[in-house]
Design a protein around this motif. Structure first.
Motif, short mmCIF file in Angstrom:
data_model
loop_
_atom_site.label_atom_id
_atom_site.label_comp_id
_atom_site.label_asym_id
_atom_site.label_seq_id
_atom_site.Cartn_x
_atom_site.Cartn_y
_atom_site.Cartn_z
N PRO A 1 0.83 -1.20 0.00
CA PRO A 1 0.00 0.00 0.00
C PRO A 1 0.86 1.25 0.00
O PRO A 1 2.02 1.22 0.42
CB PRO A 1 -0.80 -0.13 1.31
N LEU A 2 0.28 2.32 -0.47
CA LEU A 2 1.02 3.58 -0.62
C LEU A 2 0.27 4.69 0.10
O LEU A 2 -0.93 4.86 -0.08
CB LEU A 2 1.16 3.91 -2.10
N SER A 3 0.98 5.44 0.94
CA SER A 3 0.34 6.56 1.65
C SER A 3 0.00 7.65 0.65
O SER A 3 0.65 7.78 -0.40
CB SER A 3 1.28 7.10 2.72
N PRO A 4 -1.01 8.48 0.95
CA PRO A 4 -1.38 9.57 0.03
C PRO A 4 -0.21 10.51 -0.25
O PRO A 4 -0.05 10.99 -1.37
CB PRO A 4 -2.52 10.28 0.77
N ILE B 1 -4.10 6.81 -6.35
CA ILE B 1 -3.26 5.61 -6.35
C ILE B 1 -3.10 5.11 -4.92
O ILE B 1 -2.71 5.86 -4.03
CB ILE B 1 -1.88 5.90 -6.96
N HIS B 2 -3.40 3.83 -4.69
CA HIS B 2 -3.42 3.30 -3.32
C HIS B 2 -2.44 2.15 -3.08
O HIS B 2 -2.24 1.75 -1.93
CB HIS B 2 -4.83 2.85 -2.97
N SER B 3 -1.84 1.60 -4.12
CA SER B 3 -0.80 0.58 -3.92
C SER B 3 0.18 0.68 -5.08
O SER B 3 -0.14 1.20 -6.15
CB SER B 3 -1.40 -0.83 -3.85
N GLY C 1 1.90 2.17 -10.20
CA GLY C 1 0.84 2.44 -9.24
C GLY C 1 -0.53 1.96 -9.70
O GLY C 1 -0.85 1.97 -10.89
N SER C 2 -1.33 1.54 -8.72
CA SER C 2 -2.68 1.06 -9.01
C SER C 2 -3.69 1.73 -8.09
O SER C 2 -3.42 2.00 -6.92
CB SER C 2 -2.76 -0.46 -8.81
#
Length: 231
Positions: A156-159, A173-175, A193-194
């Motif tokens: 997962p990716l932080s905002p 994009i969240h992951s 990114g997805s």
């Protein structure tokens, strides 16, 4: 004779033949224990689970687990075979690329398609600036702890990091899968990114991504390149 009666008689005849065969070969279940896990065996115990029934249930659970594991392994093997084939195709295309713009176009088109993703970022930083400990590029600051890695990272990716990587479009994009790049005098990342938070997870295999990073790193030794604009 009605068709239903005929069908019942055929089933009865088949059962009779099976029964006769089993009586003629009493060691059949010893030689084929897998059959025992798939049939119901009466044990004459009411109100309690006999040891035989408990063992049969345990064997069935074990067999189901092993079957699922085998199916999963087959699926993974097919996936890796498919990825290897596509990686080979990408290598062939990379061999003829001789400028940064077509390289960006090739990577963006291929990686977004192969990973069913929506965003791609490719950025390199001068190693000298990184080693000074305070690179001016905000993206380098955000990923300073990743640049020295040798293996790709998925999850997962932080905002904040999503926007740092992909610009304004990163808000959705969240992951992501992040691949380290190491070229002559430069170090950096490729980020795929997805919008799906589960598309890239920490338990994903990264062999394909690691090989991709090595290939692109090697390619960058032959062309001048500063990075791709986020897309």
């Amino acid at each position: 004779m009605h068709q239903a009666e005929q069908s019942q008689n055929e089933v009865f005849d088949q059962e009779q033949r099976v029964a006769e065969y089993l009586m003629a070969h009493p060691d059949f279940l010893v030689r084929h224990p897998e059959v025992l896990t798939a049939i119901e065996v009466p044990h004459g115990v009411t109100g309690a689970v006999s040891l035989i029934e408990y063992q049969v249930r345990a064997l069935r659970r074990q067999l189901a687990t092993e079957r699922n594991r085998f199916i999963h392994l087959i699926a993974r093997a097919r996936e890796y075979e498919s990825l290897s084939t596509r990686l080979h195709g990408l290598i062939l295309q990379l061999m003829v690329v001789d400028d940064s713009e077509p390289l960006c176009h090739l990577l963006r088109e291929t990686l977004l398609r192969e990973f069913h993703a929506e965003a791609l970022a490719f950025k390199l930083f001068a190693l000298a600036a990184i080693e000074e400990g305070a690179p001016h590029d905000p993206l380098a600051n955000a990923f300073a702890d990743f640049i020295d890695r040798r293996n790709a990272l998925c999850g997962p990716l932080s905002p904040e990091r999503a926007v740092a990587l992909f610009g304004e479009g990163g808000a959705g994009i969240h992951s992501a899968a992040i691949v380290p790049i190491h070229a002559s005098g430069q170090s950096g990342i490729i980020a795929i990114g997805s919008a799906d938070a589960t598309r890239f997870s920490p338990d994903m295999g990264t062999d394909f991504l690691n090989r991709l990073g090595e290939i692109i790193s090697q390619k960058l030794r032959a062309i001048r390149f500063s990075g791709c604009e986020p897309h």
